[in-house]
Scaffold this motif. Structure first.
Motif, mmCIF file in Angstrom:
data_model
loop_
_atom_site.group_PDB
_atom_site.id
_atom_site.type_symbol
_atom_site.label_atom_id
_atom_site.label_comp_id
_atom_site.label_asym_id
_atom_site.label_seq_id
_atom_site.Cartn_x
_atom_site.Cartn_y
_atom_site.Cartn_z
ATOM 1 N N LYS A 58 -12.680 5.087 -17.965
ATOM 2 C CA LYS A 58 -12.480 3.626 -17.986
ATOM 3 C C LYS A 58 -13.366 2.968 -16.923
ATOM 4 O O LYS A 58 -13.609 3.543 -15.853
ATOM 5 C CB LYS A 58 -11.017 3.311 -17.664
ATOM 6 C CG LYS A 58 -10.034 3.943 -18.636
ATOM 7 C CD LYS A 58 -9.585 2.935 -19.662
ATOM 8 C CE LYS A 58 -8.738 3.501 -20.776
ATOM 9 N NZ LYS A 58 -7.635 4.354 -20.375
ATOM 10 N N THR A 59 -13.817 1.759 -17.225
ATOM 11 C CA THR A 59 -14.610 1.021 -16.223
ATOM 12 C C THR A 59 -13.822 -0.185 -15.724
ATOM 13 O O THR A 59 -12.826 -0.586 -16.336
ATOM 14 C CB THR A 59 -15.962 0.556 -16.816
ATOM 15 O OG1 THR A 59 -15.691 -0.085 -18.050
ATOM 16 C CG2 THR A 59 -16.904 1.723 -17.025
ATOM 17 N N LEU A 60 -14.296 -0.743 -14.622
ATOM 18 C CA LEU A 60 -13.490 -1.740 -13.916
ATOM 19 C C LEU A 60 -13.282 -3.028 -14.717
ATOM 20 O O LEU A 60 -14.119 -3.423 -15.520
ATOM 21 C CB LEU A 60 -14.123 -2.076 -12.565
ATOM 22 C CG LEU A 60 -14.261 -0.910 -11.574
ATOM 23 C CD1 LEU A 60 -14.521 -1.425 -10.162
ATOM 24 C CD2 LEU A 60 -13.040 0.004 -11.566
ATOM 25 N N THR A 61 -12.160 -3.673 -14.424
ATOM 26 C CA THR A 61 -11.775 -4.914 -15.121
ATOM 27 C C THR A 61 -12.153 -6.117 -14.246
ATOM 28 O O THR A 61 -12.731 -5.959 -13.179
ATOM 29 C CB THR A 61 -10.260 -4.897 -15.373
ATOM 30 O OG1 THR A 61 -9.625 -4.435 -14.184
ATOM 31 C CG2 THR A 61 -9.912 -3.972 -16.528
ATOM 32 N N LYS A 62 -11.759 -7.302 -14.718
ATOM 33 C CA LYS A 62 -12.090 -8.527 -13.978
ATOM 34 C C LYS A 62 -11.434 -8.546 -12.606
ATOM 35 O O LYS A 62 -10.285 -8.119 -12.449
ATOM 36 C CB LYS A 62 -11.579 -9.746 -14.754
ATOM 37 C CG LYS A 62 -12.466 -10.155 -15.898
ATOM 38 C CD LYS A 62 -11.945 -11.490 -16.437
ATOM 39 C CE LYS A 62 -12.033 -11.526 -17.939
ATOM 40 N NZ LYS A 62 -11.012 -12.338 -18.571
#
Ligand code: AR6
Length: 536
Positions: free
Chosen positions: A274-278
């Motif tokens: 998973k990659t980073l969110t806002k």
């Protein structure tokens, strides 16, 4: 860098998901074996829901709160012939509290009448100080003449208002309890008068040793001289009295839910892609004000509420003081395990405040205008997770510590099957980095990882720290631009420990963020930082 003018960084706060707008409609409120509902689930706005069942049903066992009004709540007394016999403790409580209580000494005497064993153990100096030194005679008289009798009435309504047994939220058992605000007021009035049985013993083996304390006797402690403890206790008393004043003035009509969640399916952090969110970083906002509609963090103690009835007065205790309904969680929540959290939805805010810790002051009444959901709860959800206590930076990077903190936050952040678009953002900040001694740059990163894993956005309140806001945002932006995954970050944290922390003998010491920039070979970003400063 001139960071002195930063107020916030990252996405605009209007871009973050908030309840109720982002949420799906609630299912019908219905009791089940995972959900105890202590009232008839027909919520009509403006009127307190009716308790369920209609008449009090007594349950006196190890799985439920032992109620002060239980007929099995007995008290040993000597009869006329010096023989030991037992008497109903509730009858003694009723008769004692119905006698006139005109000042704090009468109140002490009343409480000790049915807590005789604690006569020489409990101290009421804080209470006396409050009513003699902190408030004037008129206010004191008003309390004892007007409010206290109403609080007595509220406490003694217990068997009429809380008719159903309240289950204990036990370790490793996920369960929800929903109560009416009126039921909570009645339970808290009992806590104020210290009527809960078996909750006072301090010994390790006592029945409730794995639960927080609930009777308010510790709130009444203090010293006979002027002291900082007395000042703290006085400000707490102001919050509590304001709460009782409000609920006595107008019975609140809403409901509040407490969910203990134990999570056994935990992520494999090293494998997560998973990659980073806002990310929204905010310097001057607070979780409770600017986090409206988000999942708001309670930087908790494993014993929920921490020092709220004692000396403590940092983030968790302050939240519990301005929203006293949260205190009732202490009645039924066993100490939290590493894979558990407590979610509290619907508590109303009653007081305003200024300051923090020793400068904390009650700042008057607060009108909470947050709307209620279909179950009658304020749209305010609070997530209690307890961080580990650290004294040294190195300890925080031990793989088992990193994992523990990631898993703990995951228990709270994860959406339990709810689609990401319907999940409110998480409103957090320096979790575990005040009283518990953690490093904010590391904890910030860990919380970004967990938010990514759960596909939730993050609002991070840095509590006045502009540089932290700047650095967290820059790191977030960098990691997003590089497409760094949660699993990559996990590995970088391990490498940092091995290559930097475990070789500290060398003179130079690279801080975590500089190290991360270096690992990804972003030269420009790494030269933005001071190279050789200590981490954190
Ligand atoms: N909004 C945003 N950030 C805040 C706020 C707020 N309202 N209040 C404080 N902070 P701390 P811990 C920041 O020490 O280290 C209690 O006794 C501020 O930077 O409360 O997890 C519990 O019961 C502060 O230093 O949390 C536990 O026993 C930082 O958050 C223990 O403290 C951490 O707040 C938990 O300690």
């Amino acid at each position: 860098k001139d960071v002195t003018r930063i107020e916030w960084r990252g996405v605009d706060p209007s871009e973050l998901n908030r309840a109720p707008a982002c949420c799906r409609p609630l299912p019908q409120l219905q009791p089940s074996h995972e959900h105890t509902v202590l009232f008839r689930p027909h919520v009509r706005s403006g009127t307190p829901p009716r308790p369920y069942p209609d008449a009090y049903r007594d349950t006196w066992d190890a799985n439920h709160v032992r109620m002060p009004c239980s007929e099995e709540n007995l008290y040993p007394v000597d009869d006329k012939n010096g023989q030991k016999k037992v008497q109903s403790r509730w009858e003694l409580i009723e008769s004692t509290l119905q006698n006139p209580i005109k000042n704090s000494w009468d109140l002490e005497e009343a409480i000790l009448t049915y807590n005789a064993r604690y006569c020489s153990k409990w101290n009421f100096a804080g209470l006396h100080h409050f009513f003699t030194e902190e408030i004037d005679r008129k206010e004191s008289r008003h309390f004892f003449d007007q409010l206290l009798p109403k609080m007595v009435q509220m406490a003694l309504m217990l068997p009429k208002v809380c008719t159903q047994a309240i289950p204990l939220l036990r370790r490793q058992e996920s369960h929800t309890i929903t109560l009416t605000q009126l039921q909570i007021a009645c339970l808290l009035a009992n806590a104020f008068f210290c009527t809960f049985p078996r909750r006072n013993a301090q010994q390790k083996k006592s029945e409730y040793s794995r639960f927080p304390d609930i009777n308010f006797n510790r709130l009444f402690e203090g010293s006979t001289k002027k002291s900082s403890t007395n000042v703290r206790k006085a400000e707490k008393m102001r919050c509590i009295i304001n709460y009782f004043r409000r609920v006595a003035l107008k019975a609140p009509s809403g409901t509040v839910s407490f969910t203990r969640r134990a999570v056994t399916a935990l992520p494999s952090w090293d494998k997560s892609n998973k990659t980073l969110t806002k990310f929204h970083g905010n310097v001057y906002g607070t979780i409770e004000d600017q986090g409206e509609g988000m999942l708001q963090l309670d930087f908790a103690n494993m014993y929920i509420g921490g020092g709220v009835l004692g000396h403590g007065l940092v983030q968790e205790e302050i939240r519990f003081m301005i929203c006293p309904e949260l205190i009732v969680s202490r009645l039924f929540t066993e100490v939290l395990d590493a894979n558990e959290c407590l979610l509290m939805k619907g508590a109303e805010r009653f007081s305003d405040y200024t300051g923090y810790a020793s400068t904390f002051r009650w700042n008057g009444d607060y009108k909470d205008v947050i709307p209620r959901d279909a179950w009658g709860r304020k749209e305010t959800e609070i997530l209690a997770i307890d961080a580990l206590v650290f004294r040294r930076l190195e300890d925080q990077f031990k793989p088992q510590s990193l994992k523990r903190e990631l898993n703990k936050a995951f228990c709270g952040f994860y959406g339990d099957g709810t689609p990401a678009v319907n999940l409110p953002a998480v409103a957090t900040g320096n979790w575990g980095c005040g009283a518990f001694g953690g490093d904010a740059r590391l904890k910030g990163l860990l919380q970004m990882m967990v938010a990514a894993e759960c596909q939730r956005d993050l609002a991070y309140f840095t509590f006045g720290d502009q540089r932290l806001c700047y650095e967290l945002h820059k790191m977030n932006e960098f990691l997003v631009s590089q497409g760094v995954s949660v699993g990559d970050l996990w590995l970088v944290l391990q490498r940092y420990r091995e290559e930097v922390l475990q070789r500290k003998a060398k003179k130079s010491f690279t801080n975590l963020y500089t190290y991360i920039y270096q690992v990804y070979n972003d030269f420009e970003s790494s030269t933005d930082e001071e190279e050789e400063e200590g981490a954190g």
